[in-house]
Structure formats: structure tokens, C-alpha cells
Design a protein around this motif. Structure first.
Motif, PDB file in Angstrom:
ATOM      1  N   LEU A  40     -38.534 -11.094 -47.886  1.00  0.00           N
ATOM      2  CA  LEU A  40     -39.933 -11.506 -47.698  1.00  0.00           C
ATOM      3  C   LEU A  40     -40.837 -10.459 -48.529  1.00  0.00           C
ATOM      4  O   LEU A  40     -41.802 -10.856 -49.007  1.00  0.00           O
ATOM      5  CB  LEU A  40     -40.181 -11.341 -46.111  1.00  0.00           C
ATOM      6  CG  LEU A  40     -39.414 -12.747 -45.420  1.00  0.00           C
ATOM      7  CD1 LEU A  40     -39.713 -12.556 -43.864  1.00  0.00           C
ATOM      8  CD2 LEU A  40     -40.150 -14.047 -45.537  1.00  0.00           C
ATOM      9  N   GLU A  41     -40.410  -9.346 -48.226  1.00  0.00           N
ATOM     10  CA  GLU A  41     -41.466  -8.246 -48.725  1.00  0.00           C
ATOM     11  C   GLU A  41     -41.294  -8.425 -50.395  1.00  0.00           C
ATOM     12  O   GLU A  41     -42.264  -8.090 -51.054  1.00  0.00           O
ATOM     13  CB  GLU A  41     -41.001  -6.760 -48.326  1.00  0.00           C
ATOM     14  CG  GLU A  41     -41.438  -6.613 -46.901  1.00  0.00           C
ATOM     15  CD  GLU A  41     -41.239  -5.123 -46.422  1.00  0.00           C
ATOM     16  OE1 GLU A  41     -40.743  -4.308 -47.314  1.00  0.00           O
ATOM     17  OE2 GLU A  41     -41.594  -4.753 -45.357  1.00  0.00           O
ATOM     18  N   GLY A  42     -39.978  -8.287 -50.889  1.00  0.00           N
ATOM     19  CA  GLY A  42     -39.914  -8.623 -52.184  1.00  0.00           C
ATOM     20  C   GLY A  42     -40.461  -9.615 -52.815  1.00  0.00           C
ATOM     21  O   GLY A  42     -41.185  -9.655 -53.993  1.00  0.00           O
ATOM     22  N   LEU A  43     -40.769 -10.973 -52.137  1.00  0.00           N
ATOM     23  CA  LEU A  43     -41.390 -11.952 -52.877  1.00  0.00           C
ATOM     24  C   LEU A  43     -42.824 -11.819 -52.648  1.00  0.00           C
ATOM     25  O   LEU A  43     -43.671 -12.277 -53.515  1.00  0.00           O
ATOM     26  CB  LEU A  43     -40.931 -13.185 -51.868  1.00  0.00           C
ATOM     27  CG  LEU A  43     -39.384 -13.787 -52.067  1.00  0.00           C
ATOM     28  CD1 LEU A  43     -39.106 -15.052 -51.053  1.00  0.00           C
ATOM     29  CD2 LEU A  43     -39.132 -14.314 -53.494  1.00  0.00           C
ATOM     30  N   LEU A  44     -43.068 -11.070 -51.706  1.00  0.00           N
ATOM     31  CA  LEU A  44     -44.821 -10.903 -51.528  1.00  0.00           C
ATOM     32  C   LEU A  44     -45.403 -10.131 -52.853  1.00  0.00           C
ATOM     33  O   LEU A  44     -46.452 -10.442 -53.162  1.00  0.00           O
ATOM     34  CB  LEU A  44     -44.857  -9.902 -50.408  1.00  0.00           C
ATOM     35  CG  LEU A  44     -46.641  -9.885 -49.884  1.00  0.00           C
ATOM     36  CD1 LEU A  44     -47.013 -11.111 -49.657  1.00  0.00           C
ATOM     37  CD2 LEU A  44     -46.489  -8.768 -48.579  1.00  0.00           C
ATOM     38  N   GLY A  45     -44.416  -9.150 -53.375  1.00  0.00           N
ATOM     39  CA  GLY A  45     -45.068  -8.495 -54.490  1.00  0.00           C
ATOM     40  C   GLY A  45     -44.348  -9.068 -55.774  1.00  0.00           C
ATOM     41  O   GLY A  45     -44.700  -8.472 -56.832  1.00  0.00           O
ATOM     42  N   SER A  46     -43.737 -10.127 -55.832  1.00  0.00           N
ATOM     43  CA  SER A  46     -43.367 -10.638 -57.124  1.00  0.00           C
ATOM     44  C   SER A  46     -44.121 -11.397 -57.814  1.00  0.00           C
ATOM     45  O   SER A  46     -45.331 -12.224 -57.237  1.00  0.00           O
ATOM     46  CB  SER A  46     -42.123 -11.745 -56.635  1.00  0.00           C
ATOM     47  OG  SER A  46     -41.633 -12.610 -57.548  1.00  0.00           O
ATOM     48  N   PRO A  47     -43.911 -11.292 -59.190  1.00  0.00           N
ATOM     49  CA  PRO A  47     -44.931 -12.093 -60.159  1.00  0.00           C
ATOM     50  C   PRO A  47     -44.641 -13.350 -60.465  1.00  0.00           C
ATOM     51  O   PRO A  47     -45.139 -14.273 -61.115  1.00  0.00           O
ATOM     52  CB  PRO A  47     -44.761 -11.090 -61.363  1.00  0.00           C
ATOM     53  CG  PRO A  47     -43.266 -10.581 -61.130  1.00  0.00           C
ATOM     54  CD  PRO A  47     -42.850 -10.453 -59.867  1.00  0.00           C
ATOM     55  N   LEU A  48     -43.490 -13.867 -59.853  1.00  0.00           N
ATOM     56  CA  LEU A  48     -43.111 -15.157 -59.724  1.00  0.00           C
ATOM     57  C   LEU A  48     -44.163 -16.228 -59.370  1.00  0.00           C
ATOM     58  O   LEU A  48     -44.784 -15.893 -58.588  1.00  0.00           O
ATOM     59  CB  LEU A  48     -41.754 -15.693 -58.999  1.00  0.00           C
ATOM     60  CG  LEU A  48     -40.513 -14.842 -59.623  1.00  0.00           C
ATOM     61  CD1 LEU A  48     -39.319 -15.068 -58.447  1.00  0.00           C
ATOM     62  CD2 LEU A  48     -40.024 -15.393 -60.950  1.00  0.00           C
ATOM     63  N   PRO A  49     -44.231 -17.488 -59.941  1.00  0.00           N
ATOM     64  CA  PRO A  49     -45.264 -18.538 -59.524  1.00  0.00           C
ATOM     65  C   PRO A  49     -44.972 -18.736 -58.052  1.00  0.00           C
ATOM     66  O   PRO A  49     -43.806 -18.667 -57.471  1.00  0.00           O
ATOM     67  CB  PRO A  49     -44.953 -19.690 -60.499  1.00  0.00           C
ATOM     68  CG  PRO A  49     -44.353 -19.083 -61.596  1.00  0.00           C
ATOM     69  CD  PRO A  49     -43.538 -17.928 -60.976  1.00  0.00           C
ATOM     70  N   GLU A  50     -46.257 -18.956 -57.338  1.00  0.00           N
ATOM     71  CA  GLU A  50     -45.994 -19.485 -56.139  1.00  0.00           C
ATOM     72  C   GLU A  50     -45.142 -20.499 -55.566  1.00  0.00           C
ATOM     73  O   GLU A  50     -44.417 -20.610 -54.553  1.00  0.00           O
ATOM     74  CB  GLU A  50     -47.483 -19.583 -55.525  1.00  0.00           C
ATOM     75  CG  GLU A  50     -47.399 -19.730 -53.905  1.00  0.00           C
ATOM     76  CD  GLU A  50     -47.071 -18.477 -53.136  1.00  0.00           C
ATOM     77  OE1 GLU A  50     -46.523 -18.678 -52.081  1.00  0.00           O
ATOM     78  OE2 GLU A  50     -47.371 -17.441 -53.578  1.00  0.00           O
ATOM     79  N   SER A  51     -44.847 -21.521 -56.608  1.00  0.00           N
ATOM     80  CA  SER A  51     -44.194 -22.720 -56.376  1.00  0.00           C
ATOM     81  C   SER A  51     -42.679 -22.491 -56.446  1.00  0.00           C
ATOM     82  O   SER A  51     -41.991 -23.052 -55.565  1.00  0.00           O
ATOM     83  CB  SER A  51     -44.601 -23.627 -57.357  1.00  0.00           C
ATOM     84  OG  SER A  51     -44.060 -23.056 -58.557  1.00  0.00           O
TER      85      SER A  51
END
Length: 465
Positions: free
Chosen positions: A131-142
Motif C-alpha cells: 500500500l505504501e509502495g503504490l502510494l508513491g508509485s508513478p504508475l497510472p492510477e488505473s
């Protein structure tokens, strides 16, 4: 003895040292449970979709890395032993006998400390890391949204069952190990509020379809089913009815007419199901635990006399879901999962299925005085078991639903143990089943003593001082 875990702290590397009851398997070396806590996915992992997906898949691998973790066969064993479902037969394991006698030692570092407590927090830690890794990820929200939904469901699942087993537990929602290892227990109501929040958020993020092979990765149907289960346990009858109905009306799911195919890998009744990895020794953890390795071997776990006697004449669940020992005194043992070993894997561990969802809606509607509709849901399950339809007043209906849950869901996710607690029947039933060995404080498991030694802010449950 069972799979043993050596733990240095809640954040420590977990090492697996074999073993299931004598006669089931033997282990000759320590095997690391991947991924160790100090090797959880780094932030760099979440810069590409394949790597981020791999980190999420790792959560599922952690869940199945021992047969007796909460989401594997652990909830089929420990709560069933303390309830009136199963008892131990052919084992000298003192910890298992402690569960069966409602004399659980806080110093049990295997079943209690490792399989139920520490492993659950380790998987929660993995989910928090995702969850923390995804929060700061540059990946598109989709791309990030469905992965976040999966992590939220995994975290919610484990917190729900930690609360049911232990009551108040530490609520950890980030990866600050130093702070988290000093947290006190949070009120159960606060933890359950987090569970509901996680599931509701996940429902808005997850896709409708299953991704990958089988039904391993959670989707909206899984989230809705778990929300229905949550609502039932929290007496939110309208929500239970609503969420259960969305799943019941989903054309992808139906009751399997053949009871022997309910837990098969192609079952249309299964909503969330884990299949074994090729390197796993057993086709399912439950079969590895419950099914004797040879016809001559006595089962290690047998159903109680009261459960055996609870089946009506003609109930196909008794003939199809209970095995009978072939040697010595006839003994009945859990046999929902029949394939112990071998390929191809024909069965998979089911975490939630349509049969349960129907009974959730039946009870919710019964509590809301919608008796006719409730009897219809209940009787769908009974008719599949080869039993006649029932009818009656509201009180008879609620009793019938609870009894049907006992038989339909025996040995599944601790359903019987938790039903006894939520309906207020636990003291009455357990005094009849266990006699003077039962104390009301036994309704909660002890906090592992090893964890209290690590974290002095943890307090022990009453009755275990």
C-alpha cells in the motif's frame, strides 16, 4: 508435530521447520518462508507494473507458505478443535491437545504464536508495504487501483480473524517497524472499523473479473462476499442481505449439485479459492492435515460425537464430506478435501463460497422478519444436501439457519466457533461439550507470551495470567 516457526520478532525472518503430524510427512531441513520481512518489496519495485504485480502476488504466496496459517488450513484446525467440531486422535502434540481441551498455553510458540499471530502480522506487514509502495508509485492510477484493492482485502481478512480469535489486537497500518513493535492493543471495535473501511474502499478499486488462472486474486465478488460476512457478524442485517444478494445474483456462481465437486478447482460455487503451487507437498493443506496417508493409518483429527450425531438421516454431507477410518475402531474425519497428493491438482482451498453466502442472506432476512425469503435460501442448501425443505416461525427459522451453518460450513474458516460466540451460545454449548474444563474466558485465545516479552505494552487476555 506441526509446521514450526522460529520467530525473533514480529518483523523477523520466519523460518519453517517441518512438520505435520507423524505419518503425514517428515522434514529434514529448515526452509525459508519467502519473502522474509527484511526483504519485502522496495519502493523501486513499484515503478513498473510487472514488478508491482509481482509484489502483490507475493502476498498470496506468503499466505500459503505454511499449511496452518489463518488463510490456509489454520482456521480449519484450531477453532474447530476448541469448538465442538473436531478433536485430536492420533497425535502426541501437546499444543494441539491443549486446543482440544481448551487449555491453550500462552507459551505455545507454534500454533498460537507462529501460525495464528506472527504469520498474520507478517502478511499484514506485506500488505502495508504494498500500500505504501503504490502510494508513491508513478504508475497510472488505473494500474495502481486494483493492486491497492487486493492489498486492502488481504489486510482486512487477517485483522478480522485476529479480532475474532484474540479480541483487541495492535492495529498496524504502516511500515514503521520500530514504532509498531511497541504498539498496545487497539479496541476490537476500532480494528473492525478499519476492516470495514478497507473492504469498502477495495470494492471501489477491484475489477469485476478474475485475473490470472483460477480464483486466487480477489475481485469485486470476493469483496462483496466478505462485506456480507462482516455485516452478518456485526448484526448489520440490511447490508448483509444487500451484499449477499449481489453475489447470489451473479451468474458466475451456482451451487454445485455434486457435493464432491464443491471444492474442486473448477467449482462454480467457489468465490475465493487458493490452489497449491507445484512445489507444495499436498494438493491442499486441509487434505494434508486431515486425510490419512494410507488406509491403515488412523486419522489425526476426528469429528466429535455431537457433530456426528447432528446430521439428519439422509444428509449427503455426512457421507460425502466425512471420511471413515478403515482400520480399528471406526472413526469419522474431515473429508471435504479428498486429494492428498499428486497431479494434476483437482481441488483448491476455498475461503468463501456460494453455500455460505446463501446462509448469510437467509439469516439476515430471518432477523429482518422476511421469513418466507429466508426459508427459500436455507432450503436451497438443504435440498442440495438431500434433505427436505423446512418451514416454521421466526425462532425456528433462526435456529435452523444456525444449525445449517454448523453442518454446511463444518471445518471452514472457524465458522462454528465464531457463530457460537456471536450468537451468545458459547457457554451453554461448550459446557455440554467440554464439561468443567470450559471457562468463559476461553472464548478468546491468549496473547502469545513471546509477543508480550517482545512488546511490554501488550496485555494478556483474562484467564491466562
Amino acid at each position: 508435530m506441526f509446521y514450526r516457526l522460529r520467530l525473533r520478532s514480529m518483523a523477523a525472518t520466519v523460518m519453517l521447520a517441518g512438520c505435520l503430524p507423524a505419518g503425514i510427512t517428515s522434514c529434514k531441513k529448515l526452509v525459508a518462508v519467502p519473502p522474509p520481512d527484511d526483504k519485502l518489496p522496495t519502493r523501486k519495485v513499484f515503478t513498473s507494473l510487472p514488478q508491482a504485480t509481482g509484489a502483490v502476488i507475493g502476498m498470496y504466496g506468503a499466505i500459503t507458505s505454511s499449511p496452518l496459517f489463518i488463510s490456509n488450513a489454520g482456521l480449519s484446525v484450531y477453532p474447530a478443535l476448541v469448538a465442538d467440531e473436531f478433536t485430536v486422535n492420533n497425535t502426541s502434540d501437546k499444543d494441539l491437545r491443549g486446543f482440544a481441551a481448551n487449555d491453550i498455553s500462552p507459551d505455545d510458540d507454534i500454533g498460537l504464536g507462529a501460525n495464528l499471530w506472527s504469520a498474520s502480522y507478517r502478511i499484514i506487514g506485506h500488505a502495508n508495504n504494498v500500500l505504501e509502495g503504490l502510494l508513491g508509485s508513478p504508475l497510472p492510477e488505473s494500474e495502481k487501483a486494483p493492486l491497492r484493492g487486493e492489498a486492502l482485502v488481504i489486510r482486512a481478512w487477517h485483522y478480522f480473524y485476529l479480532c475474532l480469535l484474540f479480541g483487541d489486537v495492535p492495529l498496524i497500518t504502516d511500515t514503521d517497524v520500530e514504532r509498531n513493535n511497541k504498539l498496545p492493543r487497539s479496541p476490537k471495535e476500532q480494528v473492525i472499523a478499519q476492516v470495514l473501511s478497507d473492504l469498502e474502499e477495495a470494492l471501489g478499486l477491484l475489477p469485476d473479473n478474475y485475473r490470472g488462472d483460477g480464483k486466487l486474486r480477489v475481485n469485486k465478488a470476493v469483496a462483496r462476499s466478505l462485506l456480507a460476512r462482516q455485516a452478518l457478524f456485526n448484526q448489520r442485517w440490511e447490508q448483509a442481505d444487500y451484499y449477499a444478494g449481489t453475489v447470489i445474483n451473479d451468474d458466475r456462481f451456482r451451487l454445485e449439485e455434486n457435493l464432491r465437486t464443491v471444492f474442486s478447482t473448477g467449482s462454480r460455487e467457489a468465490i475465493w479459492q487458493f490452489t497449491a503451487r507445484p512445489e507444495d507437498p499436498f494438493a491442499t493443506a486441509a487434505a494434508g492435515v486431515f486425510v490419512p496417508s494410507t488406509p491403515a493409518e488412523q486419522p489425526h483429527f476426528v469429528v466429535t460425537r455431537s457433530l456426528n450425531n447432528a446430521f439428519e438421516t439422509g444428509d449427503r454431507r455426512k457421507t460425502d464430506w466425512l471420511g471413515q477410518s478403515a482400520s480399528g475402531q471406526p472413526l469419522y474425519y474431515p473429508f471435504k478435501y479428498t486429494q492428498r497428493e499428486g497431479f494434476p491438482r483437482r481441488e483448491g482451498n476455498v475461503l468463501i463460497r456460494l453455500g455460505e453466502v446463501l446462509l448469510i442472506r437467509a439469516e439476515a432476512r430471518a432477523r429482518m422478519d422476511r421469513s418466507e425469503e429466508a426459508w427459500q435460501d436455507l432450503n436451497r442448501v438443504r435440498l442440495r444436501a438431500g434433505l427436505p425443505a423446512l418451514s416454521g416461525n421466526k425462532q425456528q427459522l433462526i435456529r435452523a439457519v444456525i444449525n445449517e451453518r454448523r453442518l454446511e460450513l463444518m471445518g471452514e474458516n472457524g465458522s462454528r466457533w465464531f457463530d457460537l460466540k456471536r450468537t451468545g451460545e458459547i457457554d451453554k454449548v461448550m459446557r455440554e461439550e467440554k464439561g468443567s474444563s470450559w471457562q468463559s474466558t476461553d472464548a478468546l485465545f491468549p496473547i502469545p507470551a513471546s509477543q508480550i516479552r517482545i512488546n511490554s505494552n501488550l496485555t494478556q487476555n483474562a484467564g491466562y495470567y
